[in-house]
Scaffold this motif. Sequence first.
Motif, mmCIF file in Angstrom:
data_model
loop_
_atom_site.group_PDB
_atom_site.id
_atom_site.type_symbol
_atom_site.label_atom_id
_atom_site.label_comp_id
_atom_site.label_asym_id
_atom_site.label_seq_id
_atom_site.Cartn_x
_atom_site.Cartn_y
_atom_site.Cartn_z
ATOM 1 N N PRO A 184 -5.681 0.473 7.559
ATOM 2 C CA PRO A 184 -6.952 1.197 7.708
ATOM 3 C C PRO A 184 -7.266 2.135 6.535
ATOM 4 N N LYS A 185 -6.232 2.567 5.794
ATOM 5 C CA LYS A 185 -6.491 3.465 4.660
ATOM 6 C C LYS A 185 -7.262 2.783 3.531
ATOM 7 N N ILE A 186 -7.258 1.468 3.532
ATOM 8 C CA ILE A 186 -8.008 0.742 2.494
ATOM 9 C C ILE A 186 -9.505 0.971 2.699
ATOM 10 N N LYS A 187 -10.192 1.336 1.607
ATOM 11 C CA LYS A 187 -11.645 1.561 1.684
ATOM 12 C C LYS A 187 -12.385 0.244 1.459
ATOM 13 N N PRO A 188 -13.638 0.154 1.903
ATOM 14 C CA PRO A 188 -14.360 -1.116 1.716
ATOM 15 C C PRO A 188 -14.652 -1.382 0.232
ATOM 16 N N ASP A 215 -11.306 -6.077 1.218
ATOM 17 C CA ASP A 215 -12.223 -6.739 2.146
ATOM 18 C C ASP A 215 -11.878 -6.350 3.589
ATOM 19 N N LYS A 216 -12.634 -6.917 4.540
ATOM 20 C CA LYS A 216 -12.488 -6.505 5.949
ATOM 21 C C LYS A 216 -11.100 -6.805 6.503
ATOM 22 N N CYS A 267 0.831 -1.217 0.000
ATOM 23 C CA CYS A 267 0.000 0.000 0.000
ATOM 24 C C CYS A 267 0.857 1.254 0.000
ATOM 25 N N LYS A 274 -8.632 -4.311 5.282
ATOM 26 C CA LYS A 274 -8.873 -3.017 5.927
ATOM 27 C C LYS A 274 -8.378 -3.038 7.380
ATOM 28 N N SER A 275 -8.489 -4.215 8.034
ATOM 29 C CA SER A 275 -8.040 -4.290 9.426
ATOM 30 C C SER A 275 -6.521 -4.193 9.516
ATOM 31 N N VAL A 334 -9.276 -0.365 -2.582
ATOM 32 C CA VAL A 334 -10.465 -0.874 -1.889
ATOM 33 C C VAL A 334 -10.211 -2.353 -1.571
#
Lengths: 415, 415
Positions: free
Chosen positions: A297-301, A289-290, A276, A293-294, A287
């Motif tokens: 955190p900058k990753i969007k859903p 998955d969960k 990233c 993202k966990s 973007v």
Amino acid sequence: MDELIIKGQKAKQASFIVSQLSSNDKNKGLKAVAKALLDNEKDIIEANKMDVLRAEENGIKGSLVDRLTLNTDRIKSMAEGIIKIIQLDDPIGEVKWMKKRPNGLEIGKKVVPLGVIGIIYEARPNVTVDAFALCFKTGNAVILRGGKEAIHSNLKIVEIIKKALLSVSMPSDAVSLIEDTSREVATKMMKLNEYLDVLIPRGGSGLIQAVVNNSTVPVIETGVGNCHIYVDKEANLVMAKDILINAKTQRPGVCNACESLVIHADVAEEFLPMACEGLLKYNVDIVGDKIAKSIVPKIKPASEDDYGKEYLDYKISVKVVSDIDEAINHINKYNTKHSESIITENYSNARLFLDKIDAAAVYVNASTRFTDGFEFGFGAEIGISTQKLHARGPMGLNELTTTKYVIYGNGQIRD
Amino acid sequence: MDELIIKGQKAKQASFIVSQLSSNDKNKGLKAVAKALLDNEKDIIEANKMDVLRAEENGIKGSLVDRLTLNTDRIKSMAEGIIKIIQLDDPIGEVKWMKKRPNGLEIGKKVVPLGVIGIIYEARPNVTVDAFALCFKTGNAVILRGGKEAIHSNLKIVEIIKKALLSVSMPSDAVSLIEDTSREVATKMMKLNEYLDVLIPRGGSGLIQAVVNNSTVPVIETGVGNCHIYVDKEANLVMAKDILINAKTQRPGVCNACESLVIHADVAEEFLPMACEGLLKYNVDIVGDKIAKSIVPKIKPASEDDYGKEYLDYKISVKVVSDIDEAINHINKYNTKHSESIITENYSNARLFLDKIDAAAVYVNASTRFTDGFEFGFGAEIGISTQKLHARGPMGLNELTTTKYVIYGNGQIRD
């Protein structure tokens, strides 16, 4: 009679002549065309200006206007493209195999031209030259139907090609341009089975889908690429990062660019932050998955929709998987059968991925960006087929040919 | 959900499994099927009787009822057909070429299955077994849609195949039969792009045209043959007569039978009387142009329509030409790109004919009846392609495959 029928008949007649030309004669024709393009540079640029002006007046966006625009350098490179095609081997006439049957018949499989090729494309006038040269080199006649945005440029270019062919006694009907750029005529062209042997759409997915859905002429589907990079548990992560950044950012608007990262859960925590960081330097929108993202955190859903998308832009989706089988199933579900790559040091996983992924090109430890006629060593490309019939992957001169059985007998009859 | 979608999904899933089977496993499955057909002969004949009875009640003509009928011998020969397919080489997995590019990438072109093949056919239940065996041998799943006339036979045969596959732990969804034989479902099947990779129609020209006109799935057009024999000025006329009689009368109902005689004016007076004498022994109905009629008064006048016709019967058209160019133009105008033969002792004319005739198979001094997968040495045949994309002429196992590029890298990225 309408334009399509007249041009179809003329192309069919010309195709019989072009199919019989020697390589020397075809190269002579191509050379005359390359020279004529350079000699008539001013006329081409003048015609092109009309298209560019109109595009700007119509508020067409900058990148499209750029694709449409011709200048001295671009015309030079179109002519150079022809010279490169002249230098390629002519595939026509090769007998791939010949064998003698028990009854004495000698049966051979010979490479011959397809006949008349139709090309439906959008606003890039360089396709006009390219498609003509590839078709002519392989002994085919071609009927071009370019977008209305480039009509003045295309008309001028085809006029120049026709004159150049005539100047060296070659049939000028080996190329023709459909002047009526209405959608109705394009749809009619898709049903011109009497004169067209094959139809190749070149352009965005909307155009390609329209051709696939409406054509009764056999089609070679090209282009759309939702390409994945799968980073396996045993990947060299530095290599994985370099390949991912290259495949996503080196030229995001093309079909072999990476649109989705699939990553094994066991290395996600180590790999995602470094990946990233690299992607964000290029302002790539990420973007995921969960789980992804966990970790970052900058990753969007990501929505379900994201995984099926060819962004053609600085955007990527991320999917974390628990093993290689899940990765393979995910990719086979969402991909467009274009190009897929696994990054791994594991022998069995490399084989599994190569065997089970359903795509035109499957890579181990390399960027998907190499799916291309030039990179594959074909010297030229008319498009990248994402269907399985006739041609799959980058199409060069060979893919513009078919075969014919030639059979030598001495009176054989069947019992 | 409807039958097509359910069977499409199952076939797609099965195709991933079948594509990965070893040749040994596929042969084991085929062997089990061959045995099961013989073991269940009685059940097959019983089911077949229902179809035959209904056909007779509906007044269907004798030759069609004959094609529909199964008996001990025919079931034995279906099983023997499978054994022959077992003995053929498996084309899957061959890497046709592999080369190393300047950047170190190793790129190979590998033969892989097509995926899911759809077959739409008419009243011959042997096609059910044949098509399954060819598709399974090449690692494909197949969805069959046979004619309503043979539905009981087909249901029973497919049930037996599925059980046999399961008995040796092979995926039974590698084959499925569409039970709804309505035209609507056939038309829907032609648009099942999500699950079908290719569609092959087998049957009469009406069926084939319907598929070509309605299908959005890529089609391989098969079958229709308006085949010519051209007797040149310098022909061995005895050889020409033997070949003509053979090509017209040995089995007139098949696509590679001769439908039209083209003859050079200089030998028409000598050849036509002897040719017609031979043809009339078989009660062949002969129609021709004025010159032909002036030589042999028994010849009836041919209409323009006659020259474009595939009679599939004891009937032939005759055209007298003044030179070989007229012969070639006539044939290229009226033929269906199937099989064409010249009878000549002249070297240049033989070459001219081989080069200029646009057809899948072009012969010198032999009967057109040899255009056939078995006669060409392929060991099996799924049909004869009359189109130019993907496959042309008799299609064996190789034509049921596609290719995939496999690329081995060590971190290559694109500049």
